[in-house]
Design an enzyme around this catalytic site. Structure first.
Site, mmCIF file in Angstrom:
data_model
loop_
_atom_site.group_PDB
_atom_site.id
_atom_site.type_symbol
_atom_site.label_atom_id
_atom_site.label_comp_id
_atom_site.label_asym_id
_atom_site.label_seq_id
_atom_site.Cartn_x
_atom_site.Cartn_y
_atom_site.Cartn_z
ATOM 1 N N GLU A 127 0.853 -1.183 0.000
ATOM 2 C CA GLU A 127 0.000 0.000 0.000
ATOM 3 C C GLU A 127 0.893 1.239 0.000
ATOM 4 O O GLU A 127 1.776 1.368 0.847
ATOM 5 C CB GLU A 127 -0.894 -0.020 1.243
ATOM 6 C CG GLU A 127 -1.905 1.083 1.326
ATOM 7 C CD GLU A 127 -2.732 0.991 2.603
ATOM 8 O OE1 GLU A 127 -3.169 2.056 3.080
ATOM 9 O OE2 GLU A 127 -2.928 -0.128 3.123
ATOM 10 N N ASP B 102 -5.417 10.406 9.155
ATOM 11 C CA ASP B 102 -4.071 9.956 9.508
ATOM 12 C C ASP B 102 -3.608 10.576 10.814
ATOM 13 O O ASP B 102 -3.862 11.750 11.087
ATOM 14 C CB ASP B 102 -3.079 10.315 8.399
ATOM 15 C CG ASP B 102 -3.306 9.494 7.146
ATOM 16 O OD1 ASP B 102 -3.636 8.303 7.291
ATOM 17 O OD2 ASP B 102 -3.160 10.033 6.046
#
Length: 270
Positions: free
Chosen positions: A60, A71
């Site tokens: 990824e 995030d």
């Protein structure tokens, strides 16, 4: 899951599903390491990502973005550093193309929707396809709100993945599960990404059981996986284990990323 012949419009789906099938046949969950594109810089990214790709079932790669709402601080800092070093969305896809020339392991891109629109959805999909990308993870795109993105992805042979969380209602899980073509991404905790002390499965088994009622897709778990013990916990219930912040922390600390990847990959055995 019945295999179908690979075509231009299902290439990514088939490659991802084959990777999960290989891992399952070997008695383990798929190991899915994450690295922010262009981190710590473009040259080092190739080395670090190459080490991870060599040990991964699926890799990824994150598009660095200035406002990554999902995030945590570790990946936010990595994005800031990559952007400061000149790694744009287009440059990230060029770096993926360079990785693809050396390794055929499936690669998925995690990106917020704004970078796709900044490039232009059709152009982004074309560049991703040409770079050898197999799929997209879209953390901030509700699957029922922009069908153009999913349609364009399919036209370019890219699988699409959306997220569910412990707070997702059964109706939401059903919607997301049915919209995913590559795999379903279950967030193990409410909040943002990052390796956590004491991360546990919590609501993950319930989420996975619910998701599997609605779609015959592999289900991966991320957010909070930091070591082999945590990976092994997740591997007992999930089809794949995503590890991100732990690798970014390792790069920042000058640790051996390959050795850490070996430990975490071993933890994915059931």
């Amino acid at each position: 899951m019945t295999a179908t012949p690979e075509t231009a419009t299902n290439r990514g789906v088939q490659r991802l599903h084959a990777a999960f099938a290989r891992a399952e046949a070997e008695g383990r969950a798929a190991f899915i390491p994450f690295m922010t594109g262009g981190y710590p810089d473009a040259a080092r990214f190739g080395e670090v990502a190459g080490d991870l790709l060599a040990r991964a079932d699926i890799m990824e790669v994150g598009i660095p973005y200035s406002d990554p709402l999902g995030d945590g601080p570790t990946i936010q800092r990595a994005s800031e550093q990559a952007l400061a070093g000149g790694t744009s969305t287009r440059r990230t896809l060029e770096l993926v193309r360079e990785l693809r020339q050396k390794d055929d392991t499936p690669i998925v891109i995690m990106t917020y929707i704004n970078p796709i629109y900044a490039v232009g959805p059709a152009e982004f999909m074309r560049l991703a396809q040409e770079a050898g990308v197999d799929g997209l993870i879209l953390p901030d795109l509700p699957p029922d709100q922009d069908l153009e993105i999913a349609d364009l992805a399919a036209q370019h042979g890219l699988a699409v993945t959306f997220l569910i969380a412990p707070t997702s209602t059964p109706e939401r899980v059903k919607l997301v599960a049915e919209a995913c073509t590559g795999f379903l991404y279950a967030v193990s905790v409410t909040g943002v990404t990052g390796a956590r002390e004491g991360a546990a499965l919590g609501e993950v088994p319930r989420m996975l059981d619910l998701a599997r009622q609605y779609a015959q897709r592999p289900v991966v778990v991320g957010f909070g996986v930091k070591d082999a013990a945590t990976a092994q916990q997740v591997a007992q219930v999930a089809d794949g284990v995503v590890v991100g912040s732990a690798f970014i922390n390792a790069v920042a600390a000058g640790r051996d990323v390959g050795a850490l990847a070996d430990e975490l990959a071993a933890g994915c055995r059931r």
